[in-house]
Design a protein around this motif. Structure first.
Motif, PDB file in Angstrom:
ATOM      1  N   LEU A  32      44.940  43.677 -10.302  1.00 54.66           N
ATOM      2  CA  LEU A  32      46.321  43.909 -10.706  1.00 54.66           C
ATOM      3  C   LEU A  32      46.458  45.228 -11.461  1.00 54.66           C
ATOM      4  O   LEU A  32      47.338  46.040 -11.162  1.00 54.66           O
ATOM      5  N   PHE A  33      45.572  45.458 -12.429  1.00 54.78           N
ATOM      6  CA  PHE A  33      45.636  46.709 -13.184  1.00 54.78           C
ATOM      7  C   PHE A  33      45.284  47.906 -12.299  1.00 54.78           C
ATOM      8  O   PHE A  33      45.827  48.999 -12.474  1.00 54.78           O
ATOM      9  N   LYS A  34      44.396  47.707 -11.357  1.00 50.62           N
ATOM     10  CA  LYS A  34      44.044  48.784 -10.432  1.00 50.62           C
ATOM     11  C   LYS A  34      45.260  49.174  -9.592  1.00 50.62           C
ATOM     12  O   LYS A  34      45.548  50.367  -9.412  1.00 50.62           O
ATOM     13  N   PHE A  35      45.999  48.177  -9.098  1.00 47.13           N
ATOM     14  CA  PHE A  35      47.195  48.442  -8.304  1.00 47.13           C
ATOM     15  C   PHE A  35      48.279  49.114  -9.142  1.00 47.13           C
ATOM     16  O   PHE A  35      48.907  50.084  -8.703  1.00 47.13           O
ATOM     17  N   ARG A  36      48.500  48.605 -10.351  1.00 45.31           N
ATOM     18  CA  ARG A  36      49.524  49.186 -11.218  1.00 45.31           C
ATOM     19  C   ARG A  36      49.190  50.619 -11.599  1.00 45.31           C
ATOM     20  O   ARG A  36      50.077  51.475 -11.651  1.00 45.31           O
ATOM     21  N   HIS A  37      47.920  50.890 -11.873  1.00 47.83           N
ATOM     22  CA  HIS A  37      47.508  52.254 -12.212  1.00 47.83           C
ATOM     23  C   HIS A  37      47.737  53.186 -11.031  1.00 47.83           C
ATOM     24  O   HIS A  37      48.255  54.294 -11.190  1.00 47.83           O
ATOM     25  N   LEU A  38      47.367  52.740  -9.844  1.00 54.19           N
ATOM     26  CA  LEU A  38      47.559  53.552  -8.653  1.00 54.19           C
ATOM     27  C   LEU A  38      49.045  53.822  -8.405  1.00 54.19           C
ATOM     28  O   LEU A  38      49.439  54.953  -8.089  1.00 54.19           O
ATOM     29  N   LEU A  39      49.857  52.800  -8.586  1.00 57.65           N
ATOM     30  CA  LEU A  39      51.301  52.944  -8.398  1.00 57.65           C
ATOM     31  C   LEU A  39      51.901  53.928  -9.405  1.00 57.65           C
ATOM     32  O   LEU A  39      52.682  54.813  -9.034  1.00 57.65           O
ATOM     33  N   ILE A  87      59.188  61.856 -16.925  1.00 54.90           N
ATOM     34  CA  ILE A  87      57.920  62.215 -16.286  1.00 54.90           C
ATOM     35  C   ILE A  87      56.761  62.127 -17.284  1.00 54.90           C
ATOM     36  O   ILE A  87      55.677  61.631 -16.958  1.00 54.90           O
ATOM     37  N   VAL A  88      56.979  62.576 -18.504  1.00 53.18           N
ATOM     38  CA  VAL A  88      55.939  62.467 -19.535  1.00 53.18           C
ATOM     39  C   VAL A  88      55.659  60.992 -19.841  1.00 53.18           C
ATOM     40  O   VAL A  88      54.513  60.594 -20.047  1.00 53.18           O
ATOM     41  N   GLY A  89      56.708  60.167 -19.851  1.00 49.75           N
ATOM     42  CA  GLY A  89      56.528  58.729 -20.055  1.00 49.75           C
ATOM     43  C   GLY A  89      55.725  58.095 -18.931  1.00 49.75           C
ATOM     44  O   GLY A  89      54.873  57.234 -19.178  1.00 49.75           O
ATOM     45  N   LEU A  90      55.991  58.509 -17.681  1.00 48.81           N
ATOM     46  CA  LEU A  90      55.200  58.010 -16.551  1.00 48.81           C
ATOM     47  C   LEU A  90      53.737  58.411 -16.681  1.00 48.81           C
ATOM     48  O   LEU A  90      52.837  57.619 -16.389  1.00 48.81           O
ATOM     49  N   TYR A  91      53.511  59.626 -17.133  1.00 50.05           N
ATOM     50  CA  TYR A  91      52.141  60.095 -17.326  1.00 50.05           C
ATOM     51  C   TYR A  91      51.441  59.266 -18.416  1.00 50.05           C
ATOM     52  O   TYR A  91      50.289  58.880 -18.260  1.00 50.05           O
ATOM     53  N   GLY A  92      52.141  58.990 -19.499  1.00 45.86           N
ATOM     54  CA  GLY A  92      51.577  58.150 -20.559  1.00 45.86           C
ATOM     55  C   GLY A  92      51.298  56.744 -20.076  1.00 45.86           C
ATOM     56  O   GLY A  92      50.263  56.151 -20.413  1.00 45.86           O
ATOM     57  N   LEU A  93      52.214  56.192 -19.293  1.00 46.56           N
ATOM     58  CA  LEU A  93      52.001  54.856 -18.717  1.00 46.56           C
ATOM     59  C   LEU A  93      50.785  54.850 -17.810  1.00 46.56           C
ATOM     60  O   LEU A  93      49.990  53.903 -17.827  1.00 46.56           O
ATOM     61  N   MET A  94      50.628  55.914 -17.025  1.00 49.32           N
ATOM     62  CA  MET A  94      49.471  56.014 -16.139  1.00 49.32           C
ATOM     63  C   MET A  94      48.174  55.995 -16.940  1.00 49.32           C
ATOM     64  O   MET A  94      47.225  55.292 -16.591  1.00 49.32           O
ATOM     65  N   ASN A  95      48.121  56.732 -18.046  1.00 46.84           N
ATOM     66  CA  ASN A  95      46.919  56.751 -18.876  1.00 46.84           C
ATOM     67  C   ASN A  95      46.667  55.394 -19.544  1.00 46.84           C
ATOM     68  O   ASN A  95      45.522  54.954 -19.658  1.00 46.84           O
ATOM     69  N   LEU A  96      47.721  54.736 -19.990  1.00 49.39           N
ATOM     70  CA  LEU A  96      47.581  53.414 -20.590  1.00 49.39           C
ATOM     71  C   LEU A  96      47.036  52.404 -19.577  1.00 49.39           C
ATOM     72  O   LEU A  96      46.127  51.628 -19.881  1.00 49.39           O
ATOM     73  N   GLU A  99      43.329  52.936 -18.882  1.00 44.01           N
ATOM     74  CA  GLU A  99      42.472  52.335 -19.918  1.00 44.01           C
ATOM     75  C   GLU A  99      42.369  50.820 -19.747  1.00 44.01           C
ATOM     76  O   GLU A  99      41.284  50.240 -19.881  1.00 44.01           O
ATOM     77  N   LYS A 100      43.495  50.182 -19.447  1.00 47.61           N
ATOM     78  CA  LYS A 100      43.473  48.724 -19.240  1.00 47.61           C
ATOM     79  C   LYS A 100      42.669  48.365 -17.999  1.00 47.61           C
ATOM     80  O   LYS A 100      41.964  47.355 -17.982  1.00 47.61           O
ATOM     81  N   ARG A 101      42.778  49.198 -16.947  1.00 50.06           N
ATOM     82  CA  ARG A 101      42.004  48.960 -15.734  1.00 50.06           C
ATOM     83  C   ARG A 101      40.511  49.069 -16.018  1.00 50.06           C
ATOM     84  O   ARG A 101      39.722  48.240 -15.571  1.00 50.06           O
ATOM     85  N   GLU A 102      40.122  50.089 -16.775  1.00 45.35           N
ATOM     86  CA  GLU A 102      38.705  50.263 -17.100  1.00 45.35           C
ATOM     87  C   GLU A 102      38.185  49.111 -17.953  1.00 45.35           C
ATOM     88  O   GLU A 102      37.050  48.651 -17.759  1.00 45.35           O
ATOM     89  N   LYS A 103      39.001  48.625 -18.883  1.00 44.02           N
ATOM     90  CA  LYS A 103      38.591  47.497 -19.713  1.00 44.02           C
ATOM     91  C   LYS A 103      38.428  46.237 -18.865  1.00 44.02           C
ATOM     92  O   LYS A 103      37.449  45.493 -19.006  1.00 44.02           O
ATOM     93  N   ALA A 104      39.397  45.990 -17.974  1.00 42.72           N
ATOM     94  CA  ALA A 104      39.317  44.810 -17.102  1.00 42.72           C
ATOM     95  C   ALA A 104      38.122  44.914 -16.158  1.00 42.72           C
ATOM     96  O   ALA A 104      37.448  43.915 -15.891  1.00 42.72           O
ATOM     97  N   GLU A 105      37.831  46.118 -15.676  1.00 45.84           N
ATOM     98  CA  GLU A 105      36.683  46.307 -14.800  1.00 45.84           C
ATOM     99  C   GLU A 105      35.376  46.041 -15.547  1.00 45.84           C
ATOM    100  O   GLU A 105      34.464  45.406 -15.014  1.00 45.84           O
TER     101      GLU A 105
END
Length: 152
Positions: A32-39, A87-96, A99-105
């Motif tokens: 789920l986090f992988k998909f959200r990060h990619l999106l 756009i800056v908010g989207l970039y911040g969301l992508m980074n967040l 991090e969640k994807r890496e933690k879940a992995e």
């Protein structure tokens, strides 16, 4: 609990079934986090591209004779600020989400490696040890979780 894990019957005990259920939950969370990060990554890339294309067509080409005039026109349009904040908010969301994807992995792979390491304890009986590959194959086929090897 997942139906295919429940149907393992006598091949595993209840504690092993709980561990398998937990690893399935961790895998779903990771996916789920992988998909959200990619999106969010593609959304930020496309929105940045279209925004810079818009700026090029509406500000850079018509006012290319002077940087001061380009800057003045850019600052006078308040929608540019809102789009830039978006756009800056989207970039911040992508980074967040990264991090969640890496933690879940990390959690998923730690639990997967723990099951692999403890396989001798989880399948103590001789007949259970010989049939554990059925459990591994079911996990690989149904959930794409490889319990044969520790490497990703």
């Amino acid at each position: 609990m997942e139906s295919s894990i429940i149907m393992l019957d006598d091949r595993t005990d209840q504690a092993t079934k709980q561990m398998l259920q937990k690893i399935v939950e961790k895998k779903k969370k990771f996916d789920l986090f992988k998909f959200r990060h990619l999106l969010s990554m593609w959304a930020s890339i496309f929105s940045s591209f279209f925004y810079f294309y818009y700026l090029y067509k509406t500000i850079m080409i018509p006012y290319s004779y002077s940087f001061a005039s380009m800057f003045s026109v850019y600052v006078n349009q308040s929608k540019n600020l809102y789009i830039l904040v978006f756009i800056v908010g989207l970039y911040g969301l992508m980074n967040l989400l990264r991090e969640k994807r890496e933690k879940a992995e990390k959690e998923y792979h730690a639990l997967r490696c723990e099951i692999i390491d403890k396989s001798k304890d989880l399948w103590k009986r001789e007949e259970a040890w010989r049939t554990r590959h059925h459990v591994y194959e079911m996990m690989k086929k149904n959930y794409d979780i490889n319990l044969f090897h520790e490497s990703k």
